[in-house]
Design a protein around this motif. Structure first.
Motif, mmCIF file in Angstrom:
data_model
loop_
_atom_site.group_PDB
_atom_site.id
_atom_site.type_symbol
_atom_site.label_atom_id
_atom_site.label_comp_id
_atom_site.label_asym_id
_atom_site.label_seq_id
_atom_site.Cartn_x
_atom_site.Cartn_y
_atom_site.Cartn_z
ATOM 1 N N GLU A 271 3.496 1.313 1.131
ATOM 2 C CA GLU A 271 3.668 2.089 0.491
ATOM 3 C C GLU A 271 3.504 1.813 -1.002
ATOM 4 O OE1 GLU A 271 2.410 7.056 -0.076
ATOM 5 O OE2 GLU A 271 5.003 6.235 0.743
ATOM 6 N N LEU A 272 3.911 1.031 -1.587
ATOM 7 C CA LEU A 272 4.316 0.519 -2.668
ATOM 8 C C LEU A 272 3.736 -0.924 -2.705
ATOM 9 C CD1 LEU A 272 8.150 0.246 -4.207
ATOM 10 C CD2 LEU A 272 5.555 2.643 -5.219
ATOM 11 N N GLU A 273 2.953 -1.185 -1.516
ATOM 12 C CA GLU A 273 2.904 -2.732 -1.166
ATOM 13 C C GLU A 273 1.474 -2.831 -1.231
ATOM 14 O OE1 GLU A 273 4.051 -4.774 1.681
ATOM 15 O OE2 GLU A 273 5.669 -5.806 0.505
ATOM 16 N N GLU A 274 0.668 -1.410 -0.844
ATOM 17 C CA GLU A 274 -0.884 -0.694 -0.796
ATOM 18 C C GLU A 274 -1.144 -0.345 -2.024
ATOM 19 O OE1 GLU A 274 -2.682 -1.142 0.993
ATOM 20 O OE2 GLU A 274 -1.931 -2.127 2.659
ATOM 21 N N PHE A 275 0.089 0.206 -3.156
ATOM 22 C CA PHE A 275 -0.371 0.675 -4.282
ATOM 23 C C PHE A 275 -0.886 -0.713 -5.307
ATOM 24 C CE2 PHE A 275 1.761 4.621 -4.154
ATOM 25 C CZ PHE A 275 1.111 5.359 -3.459
ATOM 26 N N ILE A 276 0.140 -1.461 -4.612
ATOM 27 C CA ILE A 276 -0.294 -3.550 -6.217
ATOM 28 C C ILE A 276 -1.621 -3.810 -5.409
ATOM 29 C CG2 ILE A 276 0.602 -5.397 -5.703
ATOM 30 C CD1 ILE A 276 3.702 -4.178 -5.423
ATOM 31 N N LYS A 277 -1.763 -3.493 -4.478
ATOM 32 C CA LYS A 277 -3.176 -4.189 -3.980
ATOM 33 C C LYS A 277 -4.333 -3.917 -4.489
ATOM 34 C CE LYS A 277 -1.599 -5.456 0.829
ATOM 35 N NZ LYS A 277 -1.663 -5.297 1.691
ATOM 36 N N THR A 278 -4.496 -2.274 -5.218
ATOM 37 C CA THR A 278 -5.271 -1.350 -5.305
ATOM 38 C C THR A 278 -5.085 -1.926 -6.807
ATOM 39 O OG1 THR A 278 -4.797 0.571 -4.307
ATOM 40 C CG2 THR A 278 -6.289 -0.464 -3.673
ATOM 41 N N SER A 279 -4.308 -1.885 -7.387
ATOM 42 C CA SER A 279 -3.889 -1.728 -8.843
ATOM 43 C C SER A 279 -5.413 -2.171 -9.685
ATOM 44 C CB SER A 279 -2.448 -2.746 -9.087
ATOM 45 O OG SER A 279 -3.270 -3.479 -9.068
ATOM 46 N N ASN A 280 -5.583 -3.429 -9.530
ATOM 47 C CA ASN A 280 -7.405 -3.484 -10.666
ATOM 48 C C ASN A 280 -7.335 -2.289 -10.416
ATOM 49 O OD1 ASN A 280 -7.579 -4.056 -7.901
ATOM 50 N ND2 ASN A 280 -9.318 -4.541 -8.476
#
Length: 442
Positions: free
Chosen positions: A245-254
């Motif tokens: 879940e955290l990795e998915e958040f990182i992908k859309t951080s921009n």
């Protein structure tokens, strides 16, 4: 024994005597809700949003006409000498002249080179930017709140661990006293046990004082400074999000990072600033209209002694500043430079945010690993302590060896508490940088 009993009585009076009041458990979600409602910094941010909302309204857009009312009166006393065409003259002393006027004037700008349009859009974007700035304030405040909240939780658990340690040390005194009474050991065993009780009591006292101080910090953030410290209890349970879940958040951080969103908003504002400046190259067209009333009381030397006029008037006004000394050219060039600088700031910010996310993600993974190791370490030390305790009862190890096993278990438990909340706070930092801190429950 008398010293031990006195210490125990003082301990119970000073600490346990305060705990008979009703205790309220403040959950993390309740603490966040109270902070959003009461924190002064967040209240100021909301007021700034209200100001930006007023600025972006139609009343501040320049699209509405202006209507003014004017009224006036004049009173003159004069000495008049009038010469007629037939040669006769007339002298009038103290001649009075009274004039009255009133009017309604309407002015409306039909076209101003599109400056009004882009200024209105700029105000709209400024409102969005203010919302993002308020969101950043809220995120920082919530992160500060949870940092203090977790520190209260950590100290609360440490107090519990130290209480257990103190109880075990007190049992050692009782056992050492029995052994001394039956001649199985010297008085040195009692003295050593008393020293350990004193040390554990001091550690417990210091930790409880730290806990009270940290609770006061928490109440300041919650804006509840008058609440009784003893009535506050903290939820010490921690749930971690999955790494997927955290990795998915990182992908859309921009798309969600508040700093990047602010940079994008500033770019739009700067672009609108260029267009507002360029409106100076175009003409402006205005509409005016008025309704007027005039009344005059004239002296007898005039052909008319009283006159009244009223009526409407309307007109179109075209204005085109063909050359303003270069001000418009300069403003446009400076606005374009500011836009370029905003673009540079955004590019730099992208790099910094990517670095910060990578650092926070690596820090989180490291903290989680440390926490898992500390959990295993606690189990190992509990097993070691239980074995040491049995051997100590059987007289197979000395009190020094038993005390070392006790200290090792105490350190393992407090280190595990520290690692647990460090890992959770590292997770919160990842959520803030990815723009998800306010979207989840804790």
């Amino acid at each position: 024994m008398k010293y031990i009993n006195n210490t125990l009585i003082l301990f119970l009076i000073f600490f346990c005597g305060k705990s008979f009041g009703q205790t309220t458990v403040i959950t993390k979600d309740e603490a966040i809700t109270k902070t959003l409602e009461n924190n002064y910094g967040i209240k100021r941010s909301r007021n700034l949003i209200d100001i930006a909302n007023n600025n972006q309204s139609l009343l501040n857009s320049g699209y509405l006409p202006s209507l003014t009312a004017n009224a006036g009166t004049n009173y003159n006393i004069e000495n008049i000498e009038a010469q007629r065409q037939d040669g006769d003259s007339q002298n009038l002393k103290g001649a009075e002249t009274k004039r009255y006027n009133a009017s309604l004037n309407l002015n409306y700008t039909l076209f101003d080179g599109l400056g009004r349009l882009y200024n209105y859009k700029q105000l709209k974007e400024q409102y969005k930017l203010t919302e993002l700035e308020a969101r950043e304030t809220i995120e920082n405040t919530i992160l500060q709140l949870l940092s203090v909240y977790f520190e209260v939780a950590r100290l609360t658990e440490n107090v519990s661990v130290l209480n257990e340690t103190l109880d075990i040390s007190k049992q050692r005194i009782t056992r050492a006293q029995y052994q001394f009474d039956y001649g199985q050991t010297s008085r040195l065993g009692i003295l050593n046990a008393e020293v350990d009780v004193n040390n554990d009591s001091i550690a417990l006292l210091n930790t409880k004082q730290q806990l009270e101080n940290t609770k006061r910090d928490l109440l300041v953030i919650l804006n509840e400074p008058r609440k009784e410290l003893q009535s506050i209890a903290i939820d010490t349970s921690i749930n971690f999000l999955s790494e997927i879940e955290l990795e998915e958040f990182i992908k859309t951080s921009n798309l969600n990072n508040v700093s990047l969103l602010q940079a994008e908003s500033n770019l739009l504002i700067s672009d609108y600033d260029i267009k507002v400046s360029k409106s100076g190259y175009l003409p402006s067209l205005g509409l005016s209209g008025s309704y007027g009333w005039n009344n005059s009381d004239l002296p007898s030397t005039s052909f008319v002694q009283t006159s009244t006029t009223k009526g409407y008037s309307a007109g179109l006004n075209l204005s085109w500043n063909l050359f303003d000394g270069g001000s418009t050219i300069t403003n446009v060039k400076n606005a374009e430079i500011r836009l370029e600088n905003q673009q540079y700031l955004k590019e730099q910010l992208i790099l910094e945010v990517q670095r910060d996310i990578a650092n926070s993600w690596g820090n989180y993974q490291n903290k989680r690993y440390i926490y898992e190791v500390q959990e295993k370490n606690v189990l190992t030390n509990e097993d070691n302590f239980n074995r040491s305790q049995e051997q100590f009862k059987l007289g197979q190890i000395s009190s020094i060896e038993f005390r070392q096993a006790q200290i090792n278990l105490l350190n393992a438990k407090t280190n595990k508490n520290l690692a647990k909340y460090d890992a959770k706070f590292a997770e919160l930092q990842v959520l803030q940088l990815t723009g998800q801190l306010l979207n989840l429950e804790f």
